[in-house]
Design a protein around this motif. Sequence first.
Motif, PDB file in Angstrom:
ATOM      1  N   UNK A   1       0.850  -1.194   0.000  1.00 17.56           N
ATOM      2  CA  UNK A   1       0.000   0.000   0.000  1.00 17.56           C
ATOM      3  C   UNK A   1       0.886   1.245   0.000  1.00 17.56           C
ATOM      4  N   UNK A   2       0.485   2.326  -0.658  1.00 12.70           N
ATOM      5  CA  UNK A   2      -0.706   2.407  -1.490  1.00 12.70           C
ATOM      6  C   UNK A   2      -0.503   1.650  -2.807  1.00 12.70           C
ATOM      7  N   UNK A   3      -1.445   0.740  -3.103  1.00  7.11           N
ATOM      8  CA  UNK A   3      -1.336  -0.098  -4.302  1.00  7.11           C
ATOM      9  C   UNK A   3      -2.344   0.349  -5.361  1.00  7.11           C
ATOM     10  N   UNK A   4      -2.129  -0.094  -6.586  1.00  5.20           N
ATOM     11  CA  UNK A   4      -3.034   0.202  -7.705  1.00  5.20           C
ATOM     12  C   UNK A   4      -4.448  -0.214  -7.297  1.00  5.20           C
ATOM     13  N   UNK A   5      -5.363   0.731  -7.358  1.00  4.61           N
ATOM     14  CA  UNK A   5      -6.704   0.537  -6.790  1.00  4.61           C
ATOM     15  C   UNK A   5      -7.488  -0.599  -7.434  1.00  4.61           C
TER      16      UNK A   5
ATOM     17  N   UNK B   1      -9.230   3.541  -1.534  1.00  5.78           N
ATOM     18  CA  UNK B   1      -9.255   2.617  -2.677  1.00  5.78           C
ATOM     19  C   UNK B   1      -7.864   2.014  -2.922  1.00  5.78           C
ATOM     20  N   UNK B   2      -6.837   2.703  -2.432  1.00  6.52           N
ATOM     21  CA  UNK B   2      -5.455   2.257  -2.654  1.00  6.52           C
ATOM     22  C   UNK B   2      -4.871   1.606  -1.400  1.00  6.52           C
ATOM     23  N   UNK B   3      -5.746   1.293  -0.449  1.00  9.45           N
ATOM     24  CA  UNK B   3      -5.274   0.717   0.814  1.00  9.45           C
ATOM     25  C   UNK B   3      -4.611   1.750   1.705  1.00  9.45           C
TER      26      UNK B   3
ATOM     27  N   UNK C   1      -7.363  10.529   3.864  1.00  9.06           N
ATOM     28  CA  UNK C   1      -6.736  11.857   3.815  1.00  9.06           C
ATOM     29  C   UNK C   1      -5.974  12.054   2.506  1.00  9.06           C
ATOM     30  N   UNK C   2      -5.769  10.943   1.771  1.00 10.62           N
ATOM     31  CA  UNK C   2      -5.101  11.027   0.470  1.00 10.62           C
ATOM     32  C   UNK C   2      -6.131  10.951  -0.658  1.00 10.62           C
ATOM     33  N   UNK C   3      -5.777  11.533  -1.781  1.00 10.72           N
ATOM     34  CA  UNK C   3      -6.594  11.383  -2.988  1.00 10.72           C
ATOM     35  C   UNK C   3      -5.671  11.367  -4.198  1.00 10.72           C
TER      36      UNK C   3
END
Lengths: 385, 385
Positions: free
Chosen positions: B125-129, B355-357, B361-363
């Motif tokens: 993470x963060x991995x491809x959603x 969505x990316x694990x 707070x992230x986008x």
Amino acid sequence: MVVATNNSFPGSNGTIFSPNDIIDLERGDPLVFEAYWKKMSEACTVVIKGWELMSYLSDDKNVCWYMLPEFGEAVRRLHHVVGNAVTQERHIVVGTGATQLFQAALYALSSDSQAPQPINVVAAAPYYSEYPSEIEILRSKLYHWAGDAALYDKNEPYIEAVTSPNNPDGVIRGPVVKSEAEGKQVYDFAYYWPHYTPITHKADHDIMNFTFSKCTGHAGSRIGWAIVKDIEIAKKMTRYVHMNSIGVSKESQIRAAKIIGVICDGYQNFGSMESELFFEYSKRIMRERWEKLLKVIEQSKVFTVAKFPTSYCKFTNESSESNPGFLWLKCDESIEDCTSYLMAKLKVRARGGQRFGASPKYARLSAIGTEDEFNELLKRLSNAD
Amino acid sequence: MVVATNNSFPGSNGTIFSPNDIIDLERGDPLVFEAYWKKMSEACTVVIKGWELMSYLSDDKNVCWYMLPEFGEAVRRLHHVVGNAVTQERHIVVGTGATQLFQAALYALSSDSQAPQPINVVAAAPYYSEYPSEIEILRSKLYHWAGDAALYDKNEPYIEAVTSPNNPDGVIRGPVVKSEAEGKQVYDFAYYWPHYTPITHKADHDIMNFTFSKCTGHAGSRIGWAIVKDIEIAKKMTRYVHMNSIGVSKESQIRAAKIIGVICDGYQNFGSMESELFFEYSKRIMRERWEKLLKVIEQSKVFTVAKFPTSYCKFTNESSESNPGFLWLKCDESIEDCTSYLMAKLKVRARGGQRFGASPKYARLSAIGTEDEFNELLKRLSNAD
């Protein structure tokens, strides 16, 4: 500017076979109509510039958001011209061939299942030889292959694949499962076109799959489409294609739309010469091939094929027999394995009956290959003793 | 003869946004390079005649029998020019985008497993959603999604998806699993091109996936390729694509080969103007976008992004930073859900960190959309308070 070279394999007509050359009719590579498309080559040419067709998206107002609008319109127009399927108030979902759409349909019909067991997927033998492998390849918990539909006797939900005309034997089919359990059907209409069979009615089922490969012969484009009644099923099929390949080649979609458009123009424009119309040509070629095949087999002591009934075709307005894409050959009772016999005696590669859930006394041979292959097959079949 | 119309959606540049219009940067639709391909339009034009590319087959001497030889040659030439991957004595497998090839790789690595349980598939993470959905869609008994690779502590065989540069955050990555169990890696090098990141070495791993979409921006073609060391793995990946879609659009293959050829010609032919070379142009555009983005974010009280290290690029022969395809934005601590904030305050649609694990707070926002979208994003980000 570059002109695409001919990458067809096996090559175009003009091949000379020696008696020791193997004739490979194991697959159904549909090169039979290549000569027609050579004649129509210019009218069907597509030109795609460097900056075109770049986006993933095609039409955000359509359930099938990656489908080019002109492709969907071409498909509806083609079915209107041929009269082989209802498209009004139906959703079109484009796929990377009908193969991807078959899997999309299985996903759509099984993904909401509350059953603890995978849904049983069945097809009446002889069934399309690739069904078991396509269904089992990922060992899904959603669905699994459950064999011959005619023998299905479980009181559990099932999905029946109905291929009509059938591959390998060309027979017109409906569902055959007799279970009381809840059943759904996926129709494979790859061969429901005037050159293969009389068009007796407009098909109208929940999920109907068609393929460009067997309609016009453009197998290299990998284009299929589904006609779907229920928008929720269409959404799920689209979701599968999204997860599987984020859509379908736009180059192929635009080329298929162009070629389908040329076919339809021929029928809808005043002054077209009948001999130049695609389905007139394709039906004539298939009829000629089958007349030659049946003549050779009639005189054979080794091979037999089933008789096809005559039906009235609403598209050509005449009664005619079927001209299936494959020859479903039965060897004489004394021959245990028809495929081995064909290879040993005639150097012809066929696909064995057991692959279709049938006896090895049967073998499937392509009737839609190149003219040279076909003529060589005739010669070898007539020499068999 | 027909000329393909522009079916790109959203449309080409020239859009004027009103403050109430939603800017959709949720997907990574790579229209950033469209202007370049307009300039190179004629050189990249392909013309496909009606009778061409009809067969399923392309090259029966190649493991990947449905791959056009010119496509395989173009891919090898491109990697030779860029120096980002070893292709000598490797097998090329073409797919309907890298998405189909990721699934082909999972099949190839898991189908012979004797383990009673599905193989665990992990990504840091963060991995491809899309990984979890792509892996779980058919609920395979061969493999299943097992979450964040950094947290993997089972003593069971696993497959690690290594995306480098990473989607969403642009970070250069290697495997991170520390388990003693047998592990295999699938490398996703969608963004390992000079415009996104310095080319520091020739990648050389068992399975490396690339995509035409993120290299040149031609996402609508649905073309990806895998570079594979082991012939048995290449055969199984080919088998998956066969069962899944009986090959890959030849129209797309021939067009990709043409466009890749034009890129390579630019680098290999004497007298090309540097500003007209694809990777010079694409890197300049991405650099300009990132300079503007970083300037706006530096002055922002709401948003932050991570700093990228500088590396020496062997392709451009200069040190440079990364210019990722996505902006991985962190909102101020007081904002719980960055995506909701972006929509409510700026009318910008992003994909949420969860969505990316990662944390909401992230986008993730696309940095590879049209110029108009990008400029509007800059304006709105700089107005945020």
